[in-house]
Design an enzyme around this catalytic site. Structure first.
Site, PDB file in Angstrom:
ATOM      1  N   GLU B  60      45.746  24.333   2.391  1.00 56.73           N
ATOM      2  CA  GLU B  60      44.363  23.900   2.596  1.00 56.73           C
ATOM      3  C   GLU B  60      43.435  25.015   3.063  1.00 56.73           C
ATOM      4  O   GLU B  60      42.236  24.995   2.780  1.00 56.73           O
ATOM      5  CB  GLU B  60      44.305  22.736   3.592  1.00 56.73           C
ATOM      6  CG  GLU B  60      44.724  21.396   3.004  1.00 56.73           C
ATOM      7  CD  GLU B  60      46.237  21.233   2.879  1.00 56.73           C
ATOM      8  OE1 GLU B  60      46.976  22.057   3.471  1.00 56.73           O
ATOM      9  OE2 GLU B  60      46.683  20.286   2.201  1.00 56.73           O
ATOM     10  N   HIS B 129      48.066  10.396   8.981  1.00 57.43           N
ATOM     11  CA  HIS B 129      47.448  10.252   7.657  1.00 57.43           C
ATOM     12  C   HIS B 129      46.336   9.203   7.625  1.00 57.43           C
ATOM     13  O   HIS B 129      45.967   8.743   6.551  1.00 57.43           O
ATOM     14  CB  HIS B 129      48.503   9.872   6.616  1.00 57.43           C
ATOM     15  CG  HIS B 129      49.272  11.029   6.078  1.00 57.43           C
ATOM     16  ND1 HIS B 129      49.246  11.399   4.758  1.00 57.43           N
ATOM     17  CD2 HIS B 129      50.076  11.917   6.694  1.00 57.43           C
ATOM     18  CE1 HIS B 129      50.023  12.452   4.572  1.00 57.43           C
ATOM     19  NE2 HIS B 129      50.541  12.788   5.733  1.00 57.43           N
TER      20      HIS B 129
END
Lengths: 319, 324
Positions: B60, B129
């Site tokens: 990322e 998440h």
């Protein structure tokens, strides 16, 4: 190498060194604030690499960025004005020493988060590949950056996408005060490049000719579609990491030893001994540089501070 | 008028902008061959090719940073974080780079990047998440943050984001992908960034919401209507820049407000809205401004436990009834 080119490199290196020595004085006088990271000792790296680049090639570096800004040809007046936080500065006084920029010369600036600009270089190179321009990117970073995640992610993706980047590791032996072998599992940084499919090359970063030759070849390879290249420039910074560095991590003898290979001294000896140049010619250059810097200081000191309303400009392109 | 899902609206916006401008391209994890883990870019790699639909490694920091760099150098990247939770790894690239370069370099560099990031709770994905960290990103000047609550707004805002010369974080609540709404076909839909929108008119209380909170607020408002309470629902759509105009206009009519968000209550969007209402509409204040938000716990896996921490219509109705 043509004599006039070598004389020009000499001028650039002296300019960078004297510019920074003057900055150190201005810092002591309180006219430059914040952080000030001097490049003194490493001048051959910026000058030799940037001399090798084509007009369309890009330059991006970390916060030790004065040398790169001057080597790309940024106006000393505007760079000095930025150091003093003036409205006429290259970043309108909003960036300072660590955030010089000159987009017209394809210099994307100095970045102050260790490693943070490496992915930007990957992206800048992607845009060149995407537009099929044939231009490459020179991305500079210190040895300390090679231990951070950004380094690994940026190098990996650049290789996966075969992007035209030349990674220039300026190994000046210390990340702040921590020696390379105390921070990095491998002291030869080129070994890290091999993990991302690059052969890598270790070069004497104190010799501007060697720097130039290696960069030229690497840029040519990058431009011709051979993917990213990696050069480890062995160099040294004579001054501290920033102003106010107690320098407890190294000895004076070590510094003196490196000074024997001073990049300006090495080139000066070459010019005097191997080319038909007398000492007066170099002294003339020295004096012209002094004059140029003095004019830059006067320009910067006389320049206005940013207007109060500048506080709120350029946060967004679209209000 | 055609009703399409929010997923389809986002897909359509992306496709239309890629057709319109060759400099628009997509990069991210599994956006290409896989077709997007939420199927937003299914078929794109066949339609536009690998040059413009770029699968990245699971990395990322470089997704964020390389997208920013490509934007600085003239492209219009739409970088997808598989979920906003993973964008935490790219915070520095987003906040310290994409959102700073324009100002820090005196306006000489612009960074027209779009970061797409699905997020939100309610899907039993566990503590790491399920975040709704919108307020974190909205905290920083230099970044624009939008989060649509309807398919129409999703399409119009994404097109604005891609055309914007500024960096935009486009937050998609994953539970809304199946939400259907009217989106006219064959016409250009542009929703400007930084404009709030009244989604339901009413005179008894103002409910301020956005994204998935909008669905909850609308549900609550419809139930309240059965009991004779008419709520006005204002959809923020953009968190930065924040348009308080319609919120204050509504508040000056109702004198009462409830703010609904899926993020945590502390230091949240509701805190900001409540503070601004009292600063700018103090004379109209008839009751405490209520905040309906996620309970202050990491989200658990077990379904009922997770739901207990999230916002829902009954909690909004309860908050409204406390002040009306």
């Amino acid at each position: 190498m043509d004599k006039s080119i070598l004389m020009d490199w000499y001028r650039q290196m002296v300019l960078i060194r004297r510019f920074e020595q003057r900055c150190a004085e201005l810092y002591q006088q309180g006219k430059i604030g914040g952080f000030l990271h001097l490049y003194i000792g490493q001048e051959a790296v910026a000058v030799g690499t940037i001399a090798a680049k084509a007009d369309g090639d890009h330059v991006i570096t970390a916060y030790r960025d004065h040398g790169h800004a001057l080597a790309v040809g940024s106006d000393t007046n505007f760079v000095m004005a930025e150091m003093l936080g003036k409205a006429t500065g290259v970043s309108k006084g909003k960036g300072g020493s660590m955030h010089l920029v000159d987009v017209e010369r394809h210099f994307w600036g100095g970045y102050a988060i260790v490693g943070g600009h490496l992915p930007l270089a990957t992206g800048i190179a992607l845009a060149e590949q995407y537009k099929e321009t044939g231009n490459a990117v020179l991305c500079y970073f210190g040895d300390g950056s090679t231990n951070i995640g950004y380094f690994h992610e940026a190098l990996n993706l650049a290789s996966v996408w075969n992007l035209p980047v030349v990674w220039i590791a300026e190994n000046n032996q210390y990340g702040m005060g921590t020696a390379v072998d105390r921070a990095s599992a491998v002291s030869e940084l080129i070994k890290k490049a091999s993990a991302y499919g690059m052969e890598g090359q270790r070069v004497n970063g104190m010799d501007v000719l060697e720097v130039y030759e290696s960069s030229k070849a690497a840029l040519d390879r990058a431009r011709s579609g051979q993917g990213p290249q990696f050069i480890e420039m062995m160099t040294y910074r004579y001054e501290g990491h920033s102003m106010g560095d107690p320098l407890r991590y190294r000895t004076k003898d070590e510094v003196e030893k490196w000074r024997e290979d001073d990049p300006i001294g090495v080139l000066e000896r070459h010019i005097l001994q191997d080319l038909d140049v007398d000492k007066d010619s170099l002294e003339t250059i020295d004096q012209e540089v002094e004059q140029q810097i003095e004019e830059a200081v006067i320009f910067a000191e006389e320049s206005p501070l940013p207007a109060a309303e500048e506080l709120f400009t350029d946060i967004y392109v679209e209000a | 008028m055609a009703k399409i899902t929010m997923r389809q609206a986002i897909t359509d916006a992306l496709r239309e902008e890629m057709i319109r401008d060759d400099n628009v391209f997509i990069m991210g994890e599994e956006v290409g061959v896989w077709g997007g883990t939420y199927a937003v870019t299914r078929g794109f790699i066949d339609e536009f090719g690998e040059k413009r639909v770029r699968d990245t490694p699971i990395a990322e920091m470089v997704i964020g940073g390389a997208a920013a760099g490509a934007a600085m150098n003239g492209l219009r990247p739409v970088a997808e974080f598989m979920t906003i939770n993973f964008a935490f790894l790219a915070l520095d690239a987003i906040i310290n780079h994409a959102a700073k370069v324009h100002y820090m370099f005196g306006g000489h560099i612009k960074c027209p990047v779009v970061f797409r990031a699905p997020g939100g709770g309610g899907r039993q994905l566990g503590a790491t998440h399920s975040h709704t960290p919108d307020a974190i990103f909205a905290h920083f000047p230099g970044l624009k943050v939008v989060s649509p609550g309807t398919p129409y707004d999703a399409k119009g805002l994404l097109k604005s984001a891609i055309r914007s010369d500024d960096p935009v974080l486009f937050i998609e609540h994953a539970t809304l992908y199946q939400l259907r709404g009217e989106v006219p076909e064959g016409e250009e839909i542009i929703v400007p960034i930084g404009v709030s929108d009244v989604k339901r008119e009413g005179s008894d209380v103002t409910i301020v919401a956005y994204a998935q909170g909008l669905s909850v607020a609308m549900d609550a408002a419809n139930q309240l209507s059965n009991e004779g309470i008419e709520a006005e629902v204002v959809d923020l759509r953009s968190l930065r820049p924040l348009d308080m105009g319609p919120v204050l206009e509504s508040f000056r009519k109702t004198y009462k407000a409830v703010v609904v968000e899926e993020g945590y209550r502390s230091y949240g969007i509701g805190s900001e809205i409540a503070a601004r209402i009292q600063e700018e509409g103090f004379d109209y204040l008839d009751a405490p401004i209520k905040r309906v938000a996620q309970l202050e716990v990491p989200l658990p896996y077990s379904k009922d436990l997770e739901q207990a921490a999230l916002i829902n219509a009954p909690r909004v109705i309860e908050a409204v009834k406390e002040i009306v």
